[in-house]
Design a protein around this motif. Structure first.
Motif, PDB file in Angstrom:
ATOM      1  N   LEU A  64       7.160  47.771  36.531  1.00 31.29           N
ATOM      2  CA  LEU A  64       5.985  47.543  35.705  1.00 31.29           C
ATOM      3  C   LEU A  64       5.278  48.881  35.611  1.00 31.29           C
ATOM      4  CD1 LEU A  64       3.519  44.642  35.974  1.00 31.29           C
ATOM      5  CD2 LEU A  64       2.671  46.960  35.976  1.00 31.29           C
ATOM      6  N   ILE A  65       5.072  49.349  34.402  1.00 29.44           N
ATOM      7  CA  ILE A  65       4.477  50.669  34.201  1.00 29.44           C
ATOM      8  C   ILE A  65       3.137  50.511  33.493  1.00 29.44           C
ATOM      9  CG2 ILE A  65       4.814  52.977  33.236  1.00 29.44           C
ATOM     10  CD1 ILE A  65       7.862  52.160  33.077  1.00 29.44           C
ATOM     11  N   GLU A  66       2.088  51.019  34.136  1.00 33.29           N
ATOM     12  CA  GLU A  66       0.760  51.049  33.521  1.00 33.29           C
ATOM     13  C   GLU A  66       0.680  52.318  32.692  1.00 33.29           C
ATOM     14  OE1 GLU A  66      -1.875  51.117  36.863  1.00 33.29           O
ATOM     15  OE2 GLU A  66      -1.427  49.058  37.426  1.00 33.29           O
ATOM     16  N   VAL A  67       0.358  52.184  31.409  1.00 34.40           N
ATOM     17  CA  VAL A  67       0.357  53.332  30.514  1.00 34.40           C
ATOM     18  C   VAL A  67      -1.013  53.473  29.849  1.00 34.40           C
ATOM     19  CG1 VAL A  67       1.506  54.434  28.546  1.00 34.40           C
ATOM     20  CG2 VAL A  67       2.803  52.901  30.036  1.00 34.40           C
ATOM     21  N   LYS A  68      -1.577  54.673  29.948  1.00 31.02           N
ATOM     22  CA  LYS A  68      -2.795  55.004  29.209  1.00 31.02           C
ATOM     23  C   LYS A  68      -2.374  55.801  27.991  1.00 31.02           C
ATOM     24  CE  LYS A  68      -5.934  55.103  33.142  1.00 31.02           C
ATOM     25  NZ  LYS A  68      -6.879  55.901  33.927  1.00 31.02           N
ATOM     26  N   VAL A  69      -2.897  55.426  26.822  1.00 29.36           N
ATOM     27  CA  VAL A  69      -2.516  56.094  25.581  1.00 29.36           C
ATOM     28  C   VAL A  69      -3.738  56.415  24.740  1.00 29.36           C
ATOM     29  CG1 VAL A  69      -0.262  54.939  25.499  1.00 29.36           C
ATOM     30  CG2 VAL A  69      -2.200  53.939  24.301  1.00 29.36           C
ATOM     31  N   THR A  70      -3.539  57.282  23.772  1.00 31.59           N
ATOM     32  CA  THR A  70      -4.549  57.559  22.768  1.00 31.59           C
ATOM     33  C   THR A  70      -4.185  56.752  21.532  1.00 31.59           C
ATOM     34  OG1 THR A  70      -4.788  59.825  23.584  1.00 31.59           O
ATOM     35  CG2 THR A  70      -5.637  59.359  21.377  1.00 31.59           C
ATOM     36  N   PRO A  71      -5.042  55.797  21.132  1.00 31.08           N
ATOM     37  CA  PRO A  71      -4.714  54.999  19.943  1.00 31.08           C
ATOM     38  C   PRO A  71      -4.625  55.880  18.701  1.00 31.08           C
ATOM     39  CG  PRO A  71      -6.707  54.194  21.034  1.00 31.08           C
ATOM     40  CD  PRO A  71      -6.313  55.454  21.711  1.00 31.08           C
ATOM     41  N   GLN A  72      -3.756  55.529  17.774  1.00 32.43           N
ATOM     42  CA  GLN A  72      -3.591  56.298  16.553  1.00 32.43           C
ATOM     43  C   GLN A  72      -4.568  55.825  15.491  1.00 32.43           C
ATOM     44  OE1 GLN A  72       0.616  55.819  15.743  1.00 32.43           O
ATOM     45  NE2 GLN A  72       1.087  57.708  16.850  1.00 32.43           N
ATOM     46  N   ARG A  73      -5.126  56.765  14.768  1.00 29.80           N
ATOM     47  CA  ARG A  73      -6.107  56.452  13.722  1.00 29.80           C
ATOM     48  C   ARG A  73      -5.516  55.476  12.703  1.00 29.80           C
ATOM     49  NH1 ARG A  73     -10.578  59.417  12.344  1.00 29.80           N
ATOM     50  NH2 ARG A  73      -9.768  61.123  13.605  1.00 29.80           N
ATOM     51  N   ALA A 120      11.720  61.064  30.983  1.00 27.30           N
ATOM     52  CA  ALA A 120      12.376  61.640  29.801  1.00 27.30           C
ATOM     53  C   ALA A 120      11.988  60.979  28.487  1.00 27.30           C
ATOM     54  CB  ALA A 120      13.895  61.566  29.973  1.00 27.30           C
ATOM     55  N   LYS A 121      11.615  59.701  28.522  1.00 25.05           N
ATOM     56  CA  LYS A 121      11.349  58.993  27.273  1.00 25.05           C
ATOM     57  C   LYS A 121       9.887  58.571  27.119  1.00 25.05           C
ATOM     58  CE  LYS A 121      16.040  57.126  26.856  1.00 25.05           C
ATOM     59  NZ  LYS A 121      16.857  55.895  26.813  1.00 25.05           N
ATOM     60  N   LEU A 122       9.308  57.997  28.155  1.00 24.53           N
ATOM     61  CA  LEU A 122       7.966  57.424  28.019  1.00 24.53           C
ATOM     62  C   LEU A 122       6.857  58.460  28.157  1.00 24.53           C
ATOM     63  CD1 LEU A 122       6.357  54.819  27.583  1.00 24.53           C
ATOM     64  CD2 LEU A 122       6.425  54.455  30.050  1.00 24.53           C
ATOM     65  N   ALA A 123       6.827  59.162  29.272  1.00 28.22           N
ATOM     66  CA  ALA A 123       5.744  60.124  29.537  1.00 28.22           C
ATOM     67  C   ALA A 123       5.638  61.236  28.487  1.00 28.22           C
ATOM     68  CB  ALA A 123       5.890  60.707  30.940  1.00 28.22           C
ATOM     69  N   PRO A 124       6.743  61.752  27.936  1.00 31.37           N
ATOM     70  CA  PRO A 124       6.621  62.836  26.948  1.00 31.37           C
ATOM     71  C   PRO A 124       6.092  62.397  25.576  1.00 31.37           C
ATOM     72  CG  PRO A 124       8.795  62.878  27.979  1.00 31.37           C
ATOM     73  CD  PRO A 124       8.137  61.593  28.378  1.00 31.37           C
ATOM     74  N   MET A 125       5.960  61.107  25.339  1.00 32.78           N
ATOM     75  CA  MET A 125       5.471  60.664  24.031  1.00 32.78           C
ATOM     76  C   MET A 125       4.075  61.237  23.797  1.00 32.78           C
ATOM     77  SD  MET A 125       6.789  56.700  23.963  1.00 32.78           S
ATOM     78  CE  MET A 125       6.111  56.370  22.350  1.00 32.78           C
ATOM     79  N   GLU A 126       3.843  61.688  22.575  1.00 35.22           N
ATOM     80  CA  GLU A 126       2.608  62.391  22.234  1.00 35.22           C
ATOM     81  C   GLU A 126       1.348  61.593  22.560  1.00 35.22           C
ATOM     82  OE1 GLU A 126       0.712  63.960  18.135  1.00 35.22           O
ATOM     83  OE2 GLU A 126       2.799  64.510  18.510  1.00 35.22           O
ATOM     84  N   ALA A 127       1.340  60.300  22.324  1.00 35.30           N
ATOM     85  CA  ALA A 127       0.146  59.481  22.528  1.00 35.30           C
ATOM     86  C   ALA A 127      -0.064  59.075  23.981  1.00 35.30           C
ATOM     87  CB  ALA A 127       0.218  58.236  21.657  1.00 35.30           C
ATOM     88  N   VAL A 128       0.947  59.257  24.839  1.00 35.60           N
ATOM     89  CA  VAL A 128       0.850  58.820  26.236  1.00 35.60           C
ATOM     90  C   VAL A 128       0.061  59.843  27.050  1.00 35.60           C
ATOM     91  CG1 VAL A 128       2.172  58.322  28.335  1.00 35.60           C
ATOM     92  CG2 VAL A 128       2.948  57.445  26.119  1.00 35.60           C
ATOM     93  N   LEU A 129      -1.003  59.344  27.700  1.00 31.72           N
ATOM     94  CA  LEU A 129      -1.834  60.201  28.536  1.00 31.72           C
ATOM     95  C   LEU A 129      -1.380  60.190  29.988  1.00 31.72           C
ATOM     96  CD1 LEU A 129      -5.325  59.178  27.108  1.00 31.72           C
ATOM     97  CD2 LEU A 129      -3.960  61.205  26.531  1.00 31.72           C
ATOM     98  N   SER A 130      -1.009  58.986  30.493  1.00 30.03           N
ATOM     99  CA  SER A 130      -0.548  58.890  31.879  1.00 30.03           C
ATOM    100  C   SER A 130       0.240  57.609  32.091  1.00 30.03           C
ATOM    101  CB  SER A 130      -1.734  58.928  32.851  1.00 30.03           C
ATOM    102  OG  SER A 130      -2.528  57.759  32.713  1.00 30.03           O
ATOM    103  N   CYS A 131       1.051  57.608  33.153  1.00 26.69           N
ATOM    104  CA  CYS A 131       1.870  56.451  33.528  1.00 26.69           C
ATOM    105  C   CYS A 131       1.756  56.241  35.030  1.00 26.69           C
ATOM    106  CB  CYS A 131       3.345  56.685  33.211  1.00 26.69           C
ATOM    107  SG  CYS A 131       3.726  56.990  31.499  1.00 26.69           S
ATOM    108  N   ALA A 132       1.725  54.991  35.448  1.00 28.23           N
ATOM    109  CA  ALA A 132       1.809  54.640  36.871  1.00 28.23           C
ATOM    110  C   ALA A 132       2.883  53.571  36.991  1.00 28.23           C
ATOM    111  CB  ALA A 132       0.472  54.126  37.387  1.00 28.23           C
ATOM    112  N   THR A 133       3.933  53.881  37.737  1.00 28.79           N
ATOM    113  CA  THR A 133       5.089  52.995  37.832  1.00 28.79           C
ATOM    114  C   THR A 133       5.051  52.204  39.132  1.00 28.79           C
ATOM    115  OG1 THR A 133       6.390  54.576  36.559  1.00 28.79           O
ATOM    116  CG2 THR A 133       7.613  52.915  37.791  1.00 28.79           C
ATOM    117  N   HIS A 134       5.258  50.899  39.019  1.00 24.71           N
ATOM    118  CA  HIS A 134       5.318  49.995  40.164  1.00 24.71           C
ATOM    119  C   HIS A 134       6.667  49.292  40.122  1.00 24.71           C
ATOM    120  CE1 HIS A 134       0.928  50.446  40.511  1.00 24.71           C
ATOM    121  NE2 HIS A 134       0.933  50.345  39.191  1.00 24.71           N
TER     122      HIS A 134
END
Length: 161
Positions: A64-73, A120-134
């Protein structure tokens, strides 16, 4: 009748239209038509089978990955969520309230495979600010179905010193 059919197939997706018709005192054709309409309207999105992979002898690592993102306009979180759920490893994506924006549930063959997905796939996405993996250590219940055996009472003898 739609709600009754949905409740019945939610508990047992293998139930036949004939059995549903008998349960609800209608025709098999009427049930089949109702189900077809709900499939077309994406009310019924699929008929997944819940498999206890551990009992089947297949090792599957769930995270389960908690992801903080920047919403797109103009698109909010929807476009980001869509980009994420298109990855083969992703089984579920949820928009959340609270300290993070999305919950992403993925499955892999190993912890390394899950870690590689995140790095390699999730964290490098432009809108992703941070990830916490459980990592899920054990599944007891999934989709309303108990997966674990019932725990028997502790039969050890208490020895007082």
């Amino acid at each position: 009748m739609k709600d009754k059919i949905l409740q019945a197939i939610d508990k047992n997706s293998k139930i036949t239209a004939l059995d549903l018709a008998r349960m609800f005192n209608t025709t098999e054709e009427e049930v089949a038509k109702c189900i077809a309409e709900m499939e077309a309207d994406k009310i019924i999105c699929g008929y997944p089978t819940l498999i206890n992979w551990e009992k089947a002898g297949n090792e599957v690592v769930t995270a389960l990955i908690e992801v903080k993102v920047t919403p797109q306009r103009g698109l909010g979180f929807d476009k980001i969520a869509e980009r994420i759920y298109r990855f083969e490893e992703v089984t579920s994506v949820y928009l959340m309230s609270g300290g993070f924006d999305l919950t992403v549930i993925i499955e892999g063959k190993s912890m390394r495979e899950v870690a590689n997905f995140v790095s390699a796939k999730l964290a490098p996405m432009e809108a992703v600010l941070s990830c916490a993996t459980h990592f899920v250590l054990k599944k007891y219940k999934e989709q309303g179905i108990a997966l674990a055996e019932e725990v028997k009472d502790d039969e050890r003898i208490l020895i007082l010193a």
